[in-house]
Design a protein around this motif. Structure first.
Motif, PDB file in Angstrom:
ATOM      1  N   GLN A  85       0.815  -1.215   0.000  1.00 48.53           N
ATOM      2  CA  GLN A  85       0.000   0.000   0.000  1.00 48.53           C
ATOM      3  C   GLN A  85       0.847   1.262   0.000  1.00 48.53           C
ATOM      4  OE1 GLN A  85      -2.500  -0.594   3.429  1.00 48.53           O
ATOM      5  NE2 GLN A  85      -3.600  -2.321   2.502  1.00 48.53           N
ATOM      6  N   GLY A  86       2.159   1.070  -0.124  1.00 48.94           N
ATOM      7  CA  GLY A  86       3.062   2.205  -0.274  1.00 48.94           C
ATOM      8  C   GLY A  86       3.725   2.705   0.977  1.00 48.94           C
ATOM      9  N   TYR A  87       3.650   1.938   2.073  1.00 47.42           N
ATOM     10  CA  TYR A  87       4.276   2.385   3.319  1.00 47.42           C
ATOM     11  C   TYR A  87       5.711   1.858   3.403  1.00 47.42           C
ATOM     12  CZ  TYR A  87       5.197   3.224   8.245  1.00 47.42           C
ATOM     13  OH  TYR A  87       5.760   3.655   9.428  1.00 47.42           O
ATOM     14  N   TYR A  88       6.668   2.783   3.519  1.00 45.12           N
ATOM     15  CA  TYR A  88       8.083   2.439   3.627  1.00 45.12           C
ATOM     16  C   TYR A  88       8.704   3.238   4.778  1.00 45.12           C
ATOM     17  CZ  TYR A  88       7.945   0.091  -0.911  1.00 45.12           C
ATOM     18  OH  TYR A  88       7.656  -0.772  -1.951  1.00 45.12           O
ATOM     19  N   PRO A  89       8.914   2.622   5.944  1.00 45.01           N
ATOM     20  CA  PRO A  89       9.524   3.351   7.059  1.00 45.01           C
ATOM     21  C   PRO A  89      11.026   3.550   6.846  1.00 45.01           C
ATOM     22  CG  PRO A  89       9.213   1.068   7.653  1.00 45.01           C
ATOM     23  CD  PRO A  89       8.602   1.234   6.290  1.00 45.01           C
ATOM     24  N   ASP A  90      11.538   4.631   7.401  1.00 49.19           N
ATOM     25  CA  ASP A  90      12.985   4.837   7.412  1.00 49.19           C
ATOM     26  C   ASP A  90      13.627   4.073   8.574  1.00 49.19           C
ATOM     27  OD1 ASP A  90      13.186   6.856   5.251  1.00 49.19           O
ATOM     28  OD2 ASP A  90      11.949   8.032   6.619  1.00 49.19           O
ATOM     29  N   VAL A  91      12.904   4.061   9.714  1.00 51.10           N
ATOM     30  CA  VAL A  91      13.410   3.402  10.926  1.00 51.10           C
ATOM     31  C   VAL A  91      12.290   2.566  11.529  1.00 51.10           C
ATOM     32  CG1 VAL A  91      14.315   3.743  13.262  1.00 51.10           C
ATOM     33  CG2 VAL A  91      15.069   5.246  11.411  1.00 51.10           C
ATOM     34  N   ILE A  92      12.639   1.356  11.932  1.00 52.71           N
ATOM     35  CA  ILE A  92      11.724   0.482  12.662  1.00 52.71           C
ATOM     36  C   ILE A  92      12.322   0.252  14.038  1.00 52.71           C
ATOM     37  CG2 ILE A  92      10.560  -1.757  12.707  1.00 52.71           C
ATOM     38  CD1 ILE A  92      11.190  -1.930   9.654  1.00 52.71           C
ATOM     39  N   PHE A  93      11.529   0.447  15.070  1.00 51.01           N
ATOM     40  CA  PHE A  93      11.990   0.236  16.437  1.00 51.01           C
ATOM     41  C   PHE A  93      10.979  -0.678  17.108  1.00 51.01           C
ATOM     42  CE2 PHE A  93      13.988   2.694  20.288  1.00 51.01           C
ATOM     43  CZ  PHE A  93      14.446   1.485  20.793  1.00 51.01           C
ATOM     44  N   GLY A  94      11.376  -1.909  17.392  1.00 53.42           N
ATOM     45  CA  GLY A  94      10.449  -2.862  17.982  1.00 53.42           C
ATOM     46  C   GLY A  94      11.057  -3.648  19.121  1.00 53.42           C
ATOM     47  N   HIS A  95      10.208  -4.082  20.023  1.00 49.68           N
ATOM     48  CA  HIS A  95      10.648  -4.942  21.120  1.00 49.68           C
ATOM     49  C   HIS A  95      10.871  -6.344  20.561  1.00 49.68           C
ATOM     50  CE1 HIS A  95      10.944  -6.911  24.967  1.00 49.68           C
ATOM     51  NE2 HIS A  95      10.687  -5.796  25.621  1.00 49.68           N
ATOM     52  N   SER A  96      12.018  -6.929  20.886  1.00 45.52           N
ATOM     53  CA  SER A  96      12.363  -8.236  20.321  1.00 45.52           C
ATOM     54  C   SER A  96      11.781  -9.402  21.101  1.00 45.52           C
ATOM     55  CB  SER A  96      13.886  -8.386  20.245  1.00 45.52           C
ATOM     56  OG  SER A  96      14.456  -8.356  21.552  1.00 45.52           O
ATOM     57  N   GLY A  97      11.133  -9.123  22.228  1.00 45.08           N
ATOM     58  CA  GLY A  97      10.732 -10.185  23.140  1.00 45.08           C
ATOM     59  C   GLY A  97       9.698 -11.158  22.634  1.00 45.08           C
ATOM     60  N   TRP A  98       8.867 -10.732  21.682  1.00 39.19           N
ATOM     61  CA  TRP A  98       7.760 -11.590  21.239  1.00 39.19           C
ATOM     62  C   TRP A  98       7.885 -11.993  19.771  1.00 39.19           C
ATOM     63  CZ3 TRP A  98       7.326  -7.410  24.426  1.00 39.19           C
ATOM     64  CH2 TRP A  98       6.928  -7.688  25.740  1.00 39.19           C
ATOM     65  N   GLY A  99       9.033 -11.736  19.171  1.00 34.37           N
ATOM     66  CA  GLY A  99       9.275 -12.196  17.806  1.00 34.37           C
ATOM     67  C   GLY A  99       8.768 -11.280  16.713  1.00 34.37           C
ATOM     68  N   GLU A 100       8.247 -10.129  17.080  1.00 39.76           N
ATOM     69  CA  GLU A 100       7.610  -9.259  16.090  1.00 39.76           C
ATOM     70  C   GLU A 100       8.580  -8.697  15.059  1.00 39.76           C
ATOM     71  OE1 GLU A 100       4.080  -7.038  18.460  1.00 39.76           O
ATOM     72  OE2 GLU A 100       5.993  -7.163  19.505  1.00 39.76           O
ATOM     73  N   THR A 101       9.824  -8.556  15.425  1.00 43.31           N
ATOM     74  CA  THR A 101      10.793  -7.925  14.509  1.00 43.31           C
ATOM     75  C   THR A 101      11.566  -8.928  13.652  1.00 43.31           C
ATOM     76  OG1 THR A 101      12.652  -7.980  16.066  1.00 43.31           O
ATOM     77  CG2 THR A 101      11.130  -6.105  16.238  1.00 43.31           C
ATOM     78  N   LEU A 102      11.335 -10.207  13.839  1.00 42.32           N
ATOM     79  CA  LEU A 102      12.208 -11.232  13.266  1.00 42.32           C
ATOM     80  C   LEU A 102      12.396 -11.146  11.751  1.00 42.32           C
ATOM     81  CD1 LEU A 102      11.291 -14.436  15.317  1.00 42.32           C
ATOM     82  CD2 LEU A 102      13.474 -13.220  15.303  1.00 42.32           C
ATOM     83  N   TYR A 103      11.331 -10.806  11.019  1.00 41.18           N
ATOM     84  CA  TYR A 103      11.401 -10.916   9.560  1.00 41.18           C
ATOM     85  C   TYR A 103      11.211  -9.578   8.841  1.00 41.18           C
ATOM     86  CZ  TYR A 103      10.588 -15.639  11.216  1.00 41.18           C
ATOM     87  OH  TYR A 103      10.681 -16.818  11.899  1.00 41.18           O
ATOM     88  N   LEU A 104      11.339  -8.491   9.572  1.00 42.24           N
ATOM     89  CA  LEU A 104      11.021  -7.206   8.963  1.00 42.24           C
ATOM     90  C   LEU A 104      12.057  -6.743   7.952  1.00 42.24           C
ATOM     91  CD1 LEU A 104       9.408  -5.269  11.927  1.00 42.24           C
ATOM     92  CD2 LEU A 104       8.364  -6.744  10.209  1.00 42.24           C
ATOM     93  N   LYS A 105      13.279  -7.226   8.063  1.00 44.74           N
ATOM     94  CA  LYS A 105      14.294  -6.882   7.054  1.00 44.74           C
ATOM     95  C   LYS A 105      13.947  -7.521   5.702  1.00 44.74           C
ATOM     96  CE  LYS A 105      17.749  -4.273   8.583  1.00 44.74           C
ATOM     97  NZ  LYS A 105      18.232  -3.053   7.870  1.00 44.74           N
ATOM     98  N   GLU A 106      13.146  -8.569   5.715  1.00 45.45           N
ATOM     99  CA  GLU A 106      12.693  -9.174   4.463  1.00 45.45           C
ATOM    100  C   GLU A 106      11.625  -8.313   3.795  1.00 45.45           C
ATOM    101  OE1 GLU A 106      14.322 -11.906   3.467  1.00 45.45           O
ATOM    102  OE2 GLU A 106      15.435 -11.567   5.330  1.00 45.45           O
ATOM    103  N   ILE A 107      10.938  -7.535   4.594  1.00 44.28           N
ATOM    104  CA  ILE A 107       9.875  -6.683   4.059  1.00 44.28           C
ATOM    105  C   ILE A 107      10.440  -5.327   3.636  1.00 44.28           C
ATOM    106  CG2 ILE A 107       7.594  -5.691   4.523  1.00 44.28           C
ATOM    107  CD1 ILE A 107       7.759  -8.788   4.652  1.00 44.28           C
ATOM    108  N   TRP A 108      11.221  -4.737   4.504  1.00 39.28           N
ATOM    109  CA  TRP A 108      11.805  -3.421   4.231  1.00 39.28           C
ATOM    110  C   TRP A 108      13.322  -3.508   4.405  1.00 39.28           C
ATOM    111  CZ3 TRP A 108       7.468  -2.849   7.899  1.00 39.28           C
ATOM    112  CH2 TRP A 108       6.285  -2.415   7.285  1.00 39.28           C
ATOM    113  N   PRO A 109      14.050  -4.059   3.456  1.00 36.32           N
ATOM    114  CA  PRO A 109      15.501  -4.269   3.617  1.00 36.32           C
ATOM    115  C   PRO A 109      16.300  -2.983   3.770  1.00 36.32           C
ATOM    116  CG  PRO A 109      14.793  -4.750   1.367  1.00 36.32           C
ATOM    117  CD  PRO A 109      13.563  -4.598   2.168  1.00 36.32           C
ATOM    118  N   LYS A 110      15.777  -1.870   3.279  1.00 35.62           N
ATOM    119  CA  LYS A 110      16.515  -0.612   3.366  1.00 35.62           C
ATOM    120  C   LYS A 110      16.243   0.147   4.662  1.00 35.62           C
ATOM    121  CE  LYS A 110      16.894   0.122  -1.645  1.00 35.62           C
ATOM    122  NZ  LYS A 110      16.618   1.060  -2.763  1.00 35.62           N
ATOM    123  N   ALA A 111      15.217  -0.251   5.377  1.00 35.31           N
ATOM    124  CA  ALA A 111      14.894   0.431   6.637  1.00 35.31           C
ATOM    125  C   ALA A 111      15.915   0.062   7.707  1.00 35.31           C
ATOM    126  CB  ALA A 111      13.492   0.048   7.091  1.00 35.31           C
TER     127      ALA A 111
END
Length: 409
Positions: A85-111
């Motif tokens: 839908q066109g959303y591209y964050p510059d920075v992602i900041f997430g808590h690693s405790g529940w696995g939410e950030t595990l695959y985000l580099k696959e979605i937004w590799p440049k973030a």
């Protein structure tokens, strides 16, 4: 810049940071679990995570990774739709405790991806094996603990950087990745957590206690061994016998935040209380349950002595908040506490398991408030100088996050 915050219980540790980044003109969005009912001024999107059925007999040590990585997949799929839908964050900041950030580099590799690295489970040297009264300790428990850390290591390795709130919590991470971590605490609002000689608290029986009264406090999210509830309660009979006018105010729920639920009992609160109930004047023991934040502030302000115990584990926000409020903190001699409390200067330290020592130290603290006034003042000064939200921690957090954004022109 565009910043995406991720936390299944948002705002969580981003309570102050996310709104501040929005105030500074950044395009801020939070992504959280649909079951999270907490409110925020930050624009928030939600993901629905049903989880998967896990057979404990089949997954064994992989159970925790299976659970956390499954949530990570749910989040990745939602983020994939956001990207489409066109959303591209510059920075992602997430808590690693529940696995939410595990695959985000696959979605937004440049973030740029920052993970909140709160704690890394270890087979020894931290919470596991520290208190064997309720939990057996051996090779199986060590391996389970190490297995629980698998997704935390993966999350940090795939990130650009991590952030830990205390130096000791950062030290739980393997040396090979510790250099990726920046230590900055979330911050304490010392304009709210202040000494207040006019403070009052109404207890469940209708009685009102005031600043200056003989009030002993104990506060945690839930009453459980990880936070020393059993040690505190076992120290109470001697304390209350020696101090017949003392009122004991205990804050906390009867759920399990950390560790396991007691076997054969509804909860830790009643199980431990049943050990000592007959030795206590229960008319002076006040269980408040979970309280609203303004009530918590007032409780800290009326406290003459505040007991804080913890396994070698995550340091509670309430520890530093109590110091900012000018409490006389009697803390457990465990690594998280020793990082922020110096015996005889900003508080008092007692060996975690020394029930007799807890009784004697708290009796002395309740009996001689004037003697410990300099320590209370030093505790507040330390909290303000090192952990104040507005002047210390929030500026450092903002600088840290903005350093990952596009270069300023």
């Amino acid at each position: 810049m565009k910043i995406l915050f991720l936390h299944q219980n948002f705002p969580g540790q981003f309570l102050y940071l996310a709104p501040e980044m929005a105030r500074r003109g950044h395009d801020v969005l939070a992504l959280t679990d649909s079951n999270n009912s907490r409110q925020s001024t930050v624009k928030t999107a939600r993901y629905k995570h049903d989880g998967m059925k896990i057979d404990p007999a089949q997954t064994r040590l992989g159970r925790n990774y299976t659970t956390m990585s499954d949530r990570g997949v749910t989040v990745a799929r939602v983020c994939q739709k956001m990207r489409e839908q066109g959303y591209y964050p510059d920075v992602i900041f997430g808590h690693s405790g529940w696995g939410e950030t595990l695959y985000l580099k696959e979605i937004w590799p440049k973030a740029k991806l920052i993970v909140y690295a709160e704690f890394y489970y270890m087979g020894s040297g931290a919470d596991v094996g520290f208190d064997t009264e309720f939990t057996p300790y051996g090779l199986d428990q060590q391996l389970i603990a190490v297995g629980r850390a698998a997704h935390l290591g993966q999350a940090l390795i795939h990130a650009d950087a991590g952030l830990s709130p205390t130096a000791w919590q950062a030290s739980t991470y393997p040396a090979s990745v510790r250099g990726m971590l920046k230590v900055i605490h979330d911050g304490v609002n010392s304009e709210v957590m202040i000494p207040n000689p006019q403070a009052t608290v109404q207890l469940p029986n209708g009685q009102v206690v005031r600043a200056g009264d003989e009030v002993l406090t104990f506060v945690n999210r839930n009453l459980e061994p990880y936070r020393g509830y059993h040690i505190f309660m076992r120290a109470l009979p001697e304390i209350m016998a020696a101090r017949p006018n003392a009122q004991v105010v205990i804050v906390g729920g009867d759920e399990v935040s950390y560790g396991s639920a007691p076997k054969g009992a509804k909860g830790w609160k009643e199980l431990i209380l049943s050990e000592v109930r007959d030795k206590l004047d229960m008319s002076r023991v006040h269980f408040m349950g979970k309280v609203a934040y303004p009530v918590f502030v007032n409780i800290m302000q009326v406290s003459r002595a505040h007991a804080y115990l913890t396994y070698p584990f995550v340091l509670s926000w309430s520890m530093l908040e109590s110091m900012a409020a000018g409490c006389l903190v009697v803390g457990s001699k465990t690594s998280p506490v020793e990082e922020v409390l110096t015996h005889g200067k900003t508080g008092l330290l007692v060996d975690f398991f020394d029930v007799k020592g807890w009784s004697e130290t708290l009796i002395e603290a309740l009996a001689n408030p004037e003697k410990y006034q300099p320590i209370r003042e030093a505790a507040r000064q330390f909290a303000v100088e090192n952990y104040d939200l507005k002047t210390v921690c929030l500026p450092r957090l903002v600088e840290f996050v903005e350093s990952f954004g596009p270069p300023k022109t």
